[in-house]
Design a protein around this motif. Structure first.
Motif, PDB file in Angstrom:
ATOM      1  N   ASP A 114      13.535   5.522   5.717  1.00 39.02           N
ATOM      2  CA  ASP A 114      13.255   4.917   7.016  1.00 39.02           C
ATOM      3  C   ASP A 114      12.488   3.616   6.816  1.00 39.02           C
ATOM      4  O   ASP A 114      11.421   3.605   6.183  1.00 39.02           O
ATOM      5  CB  ASP A 114      12.439   5.870   7.888  1.00 39.02           C
ATOM      6  CG  ASP A 114      13.262   7.045   8.372  1.00 39.02           C
ATOM      7  OD1 ASP A 114      14.224   6.823   9.110  1.00 39.02           O
ATOM      8  OD2 ASP A 114      12.934   8.196   8.003  1.00 39.02           O
ATOM      9  N   VAL A 115      13.011   2.528   7.365  1.00 38.77           N
ATOM     10  CA  VAL A 115      12.359   1.223   7.308  1.00 38.77           C
ATOM     11  C   VAL A 115      12.000   0.838   8.737  1.00 38.77           C
ATOM     12  O   VAL A 115      12.892   0.696   9.588  1.00 38.77           O
ATOM     13  CB  VAL A 115      13.268   0.158   6.677  1.00 38.77           C
ATOM     14  CG1 VAL A 115      12.530  -1.180   6.591  1.00 38.77           C
ATOM     15  CG2 VAL A 115      13.724   0.595   5.286  1.00 38.77           C
ATOM     16  N   VAL A 116      10.694   0.685   9.006  1.00 33.85           N
ATOM     17  CA  VAL A 116      10.215   0.475  10.374  1.00 33.85           C
ATOM     18  C   VAL A 116       9.349  -0.777  10.409  1.00 33.85           C
ATOM     19  O   VAL A 116       8.412  -0.915   9.620  1.00 33.85           O
ATOM     20  CB  VAL A 116       9.410   1.691  10.886  1.00 33.85           C
ATOM     21  CG1 VAL A 116       8.946   1.456  12.324  1.00 33.85           C
ATOM     22  CG2 VAL A 116      10.253   2.961  10.801  1.00 33.85           C
ATOM     23  N   GLU A 127       5.152   6.906   1.484  1.00 35.30           N
ATOM     24  CA  GLU A 127       5.217   5.843   2.484  1.00 35.30           C
ATOM     25  C   GLU A 127       4.614   4.589   1.891  1.00 35.30           C
ATOM     26  O   GLU A 127       3.470   4.600   1.425  1.00 35.30           O
ATOM     27  CB  GLU A 127       4.475   6.229   3.766  1.00 35.30           C
ATOM     28  CG  GLU A 127       4.523   5.134   4.829  1.00 35.30           C
ATOM     29  CD  GLU A 127       3.887   5.541   6.139  1.00 35.30           C
ATOM     30  OE1 GLU A 127       4.498   6.348   6.866  1.00 35.30           O
ATOM     31  OE2 GLU A 127       2.760   5.060   6.417  1.00 35.30           O
ATOM     32  N   VAL A 128       5.385   3.504   1.913  1.00 37.37           N
ATOM     33  CA  VAL A 128       4.937   2.226   1.380  1.00 37.37           C
ATOM     34  C   VAL A 128       4.812   1.246   2.534  1.00 37.37           C
ATOM     35  O   VAL A 128       5.753   1.076   3.318  1.00 37.37           O
ATOM     36  CB  VAL A 128       5.914   1.676   0.323  1.00 37.37           C
ATOM     37  CG1 VAL A 128       5.353   0.405  -0.298  1.00 37.37           C
ATOM     38  CG2 VAL A 128       6.196   2.716  -0.746  1.00 37.37           C
ATOM     39  N   THR A 129       3.634   0.642   2.664  1.00 34.83           N
ATOM     40  CA  THR A 129       3.389  -0.324   3.731  1.00 34.83           C
ATOM     41  C   THR A 129       3.325  -1.719   3.145  1.00 34.83           C
ATOM     42  O   THR A 129       2.546  -1.984   2.219  1.00 34.83           O
ATOM     43  CB  THR A 129       2.073  -0.004   4.459  1.00 34.83           C
ATOM     44  OG1 THR A 129       2.153   1.314   5.010  1.00 34.83           O
ATOM     45  CG2 THR A 129       1.825  -0.989   5.584  1.00 34.83           C
ATOM     46  N   ARG A 134       0.856  -1.187   0.000  1.00 41.92           N
ATOM     47  CA  ARG A 134       0.000   0.000   0.000  1.00 41.92           C
ATOM     48  C   ARG A 134       0.892   1.237   0.000  1.00 41.92           C
ATOM     49  O   ARG A 134       1.760   1.390   0.868  1.00 41.92           O
ATOM     50  CB  ARG A 134      -0.922   0.014   1.212  1.00 41.92           C
ATOM     51  CG  ARG A 134      -1.814   1.250   1.275  1.00 41.92           C
ATOM     52  CD  ARG A 134      -2.849   1.154   2.369  1.00 41.92           C
ATOM     53  NE  ARG A 134      -3.824   0.118   2.092  1.00 41.92           N
ATOM     54  CZ  ARG A 134      -5.100   0.172   2.465  1.00 41.92           C
ATOM     55  NH1 ARG A 134      -5.554   1.225   3.117  1.00 41.92           N
ATOM     56  NH2 ARG A 134      -5.929  -0.817   2.187  1.00 41.92           N
ATOM     57  N   THR A 135       0.680   2.109  -0.990  1.00 41.96           N
ATOM     58  CA  THR A 135       1.509   3.297  -1.159  1.00 41.96           C
ATOM     59  C   THR A 135       0.675   4.544  -0.923  1.00 41.96           C
ATOM     60  O   THR A 135      -0.381   4.711  -1.540  1.00 41.96           O
ATOM     61  CB  THR A 135       2.117   3.353  -2.570  1.00 41.96           C
ATOM     62  OG1 THR A 135       2.844   2.152  -2.822  1.00 41.96           O
ATOM     63  CG2 THR A 135       3.038   4.548  -2.709  1.00 41.96           C
ATOM     64  N   THR A 136       1.157   5.398  -0.040  1.00 42.01           N
ATOM     65  CA  THR A 136       0.534   6.698   0.198  1.00 42.01           C
ATOM     66  C   THR A 136       1.571   7.765  -0.104  1.00 42.01           C
ATOM     67  O   THR A 136       2.679   7.727   0.465  1.00 42.01           O
ATOM     68  CB  THR A 136       0.048   6.839   1.650  1.00 42.01           C
ATOM     69  OG1 THR A 136      -0.911   5.806   1.923  1.00 42.01           O
ATOM     70  CG2 THR A 136      -0.591   8.192   1.882  1.00 42.01           C
ATOM     71  N   GLU A 137       1.227   8.695  -0.988  1.00 37.66           N
ATOM     72  CA  GLU A 137       2.222   9.697  -1.362  1.00 37.66           C
ATOM     73  C   GLU A 137       1.615  11.056  -1.601  1.00 37.66           C
ATOM     74  O   GLU A 137       0.443  11.187  -1.959  1.00 37.66           O
ATOM     75  CB  GLU A 137       2.992   9.249  -2.602  1.00 37.66           C
ATOM     76  CG  GLU A 137       2.147   9.064  -3.852  1.00 37.66           C
ATOM     77  CD  GLU A 137       3.000   8.708  -5.063  1.00 37.66           C
ATOM     78  OE1 GLU A 137       4.154   9.165  -5.128  1.00 37.66           O
ATOM     79  OE2 GLU A 137       2.503   7.995  -5.945  1.00 37.66           O
ATOM     80  N   SER A 192       9.534   4.662   4.210  1.00 37.26           N
ATOM     81  CA  SER A 192       9.134   6.046   3.933  1.00 37.26           C
ATOM     82  C   SER A 192      10.334   6.893   3.540  1.00 37.26           C
ATOM     83  O   SER A 192      11.466   6.642   3.957  1.00 37.26           O
ATOM     84  CB  SER A 192       8.433   6.662   5.146  1.00 37.26           C
ATOM     85  OG  SER A 192       9.284   6.677   6.271  1.00 37.26           O
ATOM     86  N   LEU A 193      10.054   7.904   2.743  1.00 37.56           N
ATOM     87  CA  LEU A 193      11.076   8.832   2.259  1.00 37.56           C
ATOM     88  C   LEU A 193      10.436  10.205   2.115  1.00 37.56           C
ATOM     89  O   LEU A 193       9.403  10.346   1.448  1.00 37.56           O
ATOM     90  CB  LEU A 193      11.631   8.363   0.904  1.00 37.56           C
ATOM     91  CG  LEU A 193      12.531   9.346   0.130  1.00 37.56           C
ATOM     92  CD1 LEU A 193      13.813   9.632   0.899  1.00 37.56           C
ATOM     93  CD2 LEU A 193      12.848   8.801  -1.255  1.00 37.56           C
TER      94      LEU A 193
END
Length: 563
Positions: free
Chosen positions: A304-306, A264-266, A255-258, A373-374
């Protein structure tokens, strides 16, 4: 109380505000008899021109919406819209425009906040300017009452876009999205309805003729109340918001939100990893490659990878597992992206930040995830992937072009859809027709209504928002563009408005048709599937197949198509 400054004026002043200078010069004999070299050039749309129309239902009658160009006025642009009854105002003798406000949990939802401008080239939403008390600044104050066949006029100020933006999109509740409303220079139109202006001009001409024929005759007294003037000085805030797009690809695994500033990719952990493992599965390769593609669309920056888990083990174990999973994704990304341009930070947060309750297995699966996220601006755009098959759907299914009958406890409806591109975005125009002759019921289109956000967490949307409509292409799903308007203690992750009608509770009488427009992320496809709901919870959910997507139409300032 709205802050306006009604001014009393003579007919001559009223005319000076709405008649072109050339017309006034001709009336006074001051016109230059020698045409200039540019006299034949097309001046483009003028402030009082009507550049677009549509018909909307309101209170049991149909109104024609007449849109005028946006006029630059300092740091604002002013929108002028007329609402004119198609066949009179009915037996009541008046119509009240409803559905122009918002049932909001955080933001102010006063009429006419649901009327909005969108810059779909730069992905920005514009809200009406407000005064010191937070009330929308509009003119006239009773714009939402239609008391005669001549209709009513609404004027609203918005923040002006950059000087190189020549047009904006306009969303009026009940009407298809007006894709390109030109922005022009000139005087803001009068707050009077054009019919009143024409009557005033006729009276002035008659008075002038009488005075010329009989110089001793006295001019008639002007006792008419002048139109209200839009008070731009009262505007203390004209907010704009960056639009964000959300898509779910690979059967929802990614899932990509931009927005223009951040992506941010989940990734769903159940696709990436086996149970209780931090080793990537073979199926994870496509998901990681898709993440790398989204990062490559952005200027270099820190990634950032969380990692996140559900609450099924103790805190310490979940924290360690989430970090190991995040590291596995980061290592896999290293094979696709330049680590010197996109350095990676890895963190595990365990069960600390759920996006759903952990009460069901479905919700726990949503919480098991890795986000990448970036914060960086867009340098190129890649369309959403369209691979895979449509998911099953156990509800009403039809094909665009043939109205689909959908019945619920309220009444029978007929729905149909078409689509088009506006600055690359897919815009779906859904028509909903009340398929009976019952009047006065006031039934709303319940299958579009809701207040839950696809974002999860502590987010909320307006109560009657139309965000249940999504677009599917293959195994990918697109959600309407949205933007955060504010946050509070109850909703710390914010309230989100969509680029669609914010009030699905509008009244539709029997035989009437209402259009709902939805603006989606950019997608290169000739046809799409439109779906309302999930096909699981409600028996009036529906899916429309083969919705044709019309190609982009680019026009000049005058509205003519560009080659």
């Amino acid at each position: 109380m709205r802050l306006h400054h009604p001014l009393r004026a003579v007919v001559g002043a009223l005319l000076a505000g709405v008649l072109p200078a050339a017309a006034l010069a001709a009336c006074t004999g001051g016109a230059d008899p020698t045409p200039s070299a540019s006299a034949s050039a097309d001046p483009g749309p003028q402030p009082e021109d009507v550049v677009a129309t549509a018909v909307i239902p309101a209170g049991g009658v149909d109104l024609e919406v007449r849109v005028h160009p946006l006029v630059r006025a300092g740091e604002h642009v002013v929108l002028t819209v007329d609402f004119v009854p198609v066949d009179g105002v009915g037996d009541e003798g008046y119509v009240t425009l409803s559905g122009f406000g918002v049932t909001s949990f955080v933001a102010d939802g006063s009429h006419p906040v649901n009327v909005r401008l969108f810059d779909l080239e730069n992905d920005v939403a514009h809200h009406v300017g407000a005064d010191a008390e937070g009330e929308p600044v509009v003119a006239p104050e009773e714009w939402d009452w239609v008391r005669s066949e001549r209709g009513t006029r609404l004027q609203m100020p918005f923040a002006a876009p950059p000087a190189d933006v020549e047009a904006l999109s306009l969303l009026v509740p009940g009407a298809p999205l007006f894709a390109q409303v030109p922005i022009v220079d000139g005087d803001v139109p009068s707050g009077a309805h054009p019919d009143d202006v024409a009557a005033a001009a006729s009276a002035a001409a008659s008075a002038s003729a009488t005075a010329s024929a009989s110089p001793s005759a006295s001019a008639p007294a002007d006792d008419a109340e002048p139109p209200e003037v839009l008070d731009l000085d009262a505007v203390v805030a004209a907010p704009t918001f960056p639009l964000e797009s959300t898509s779910a690809e690979l059967h929802g695994a990614v899932r990509t939100t931009e927005s223009t500033e951040r992506v941010e990719v989940t990734l769903g952990s159940d696709v990436l990893f086996a149970f209780d493992s931090a080793d990537l599965t073979p199926e994870a390769a496509d998901a990681v490659a898709l993440v790398a593609q989204r990062l490559a669309e952005r200027e270099p920056g820190t990634v950032d990878v969380v990692g996140h888990t559900d609450d099924q083990a103790d805190d310490a174990y979940n924290l360690d597992l989430s970090r190991r999973r995040a590291q596995a994704v980061a290592d896999a990304l290293g094979a696709h992206v330049d680590a010197s341009a996109y350095p990676v930070r890895v963190e595990g947060r365990g069960e600390q930040e759920p996006v759903a309750d952990n009460g069901t297995e479905e919700d726990r699966a949503l919480n098991r995830r890795v986000t990448v996220s970036l914060t960086s601006t867009v340098v190129t755009r890649t369309d959403v992937t369209t691979a895979g098959e449509l998911p099953p759907f156990d509800a009403h299914v039809g094909t665009a072009g043939t109205p689909l009958r959908v019945e619920n406890w309220a009444r029978a409806w007929e729905v149909d859809a078409s689509a088009r591109r506006v600055h690359g975005h897919v815009v779906v125009d859904l028509t909903v027709h009340a398929a009976d002759e019952e009047d006065g019921l006031g039934w709303a289109v319940s299958f579009l209504r809701g207040f839950s956000s696809h974002r999860g967490g502590d987010t909320v949307t307006p109560h009657d928002i139309t965000a249940r409509g999504t677009v599917l292409q293959g195994a990918s799903r697109l959600f309407p563009l949205d933007y955060m308007v504010g946050a509070d203690e109850t909703w710390p992750d914010g309230e989100w408005f969509t680029a669609s009608d914010l009030d699905a509770g509008a009244w539709i009488d029997g035989g009437q048709t209402r259009t709902y427009s939805f603006v989606y992320p950019r997608l290169d496809a000739d046809t799409v599937v439109f779906q309302a709901g999930t096909g699981i919870a409600f028996d009036d959910d529906f899916r429309l197949l083969d919705v044709p997507v019309a190609p982009e139409v680019v026009t000049d300032r005058g509205g003519a198509p560009r080659p």
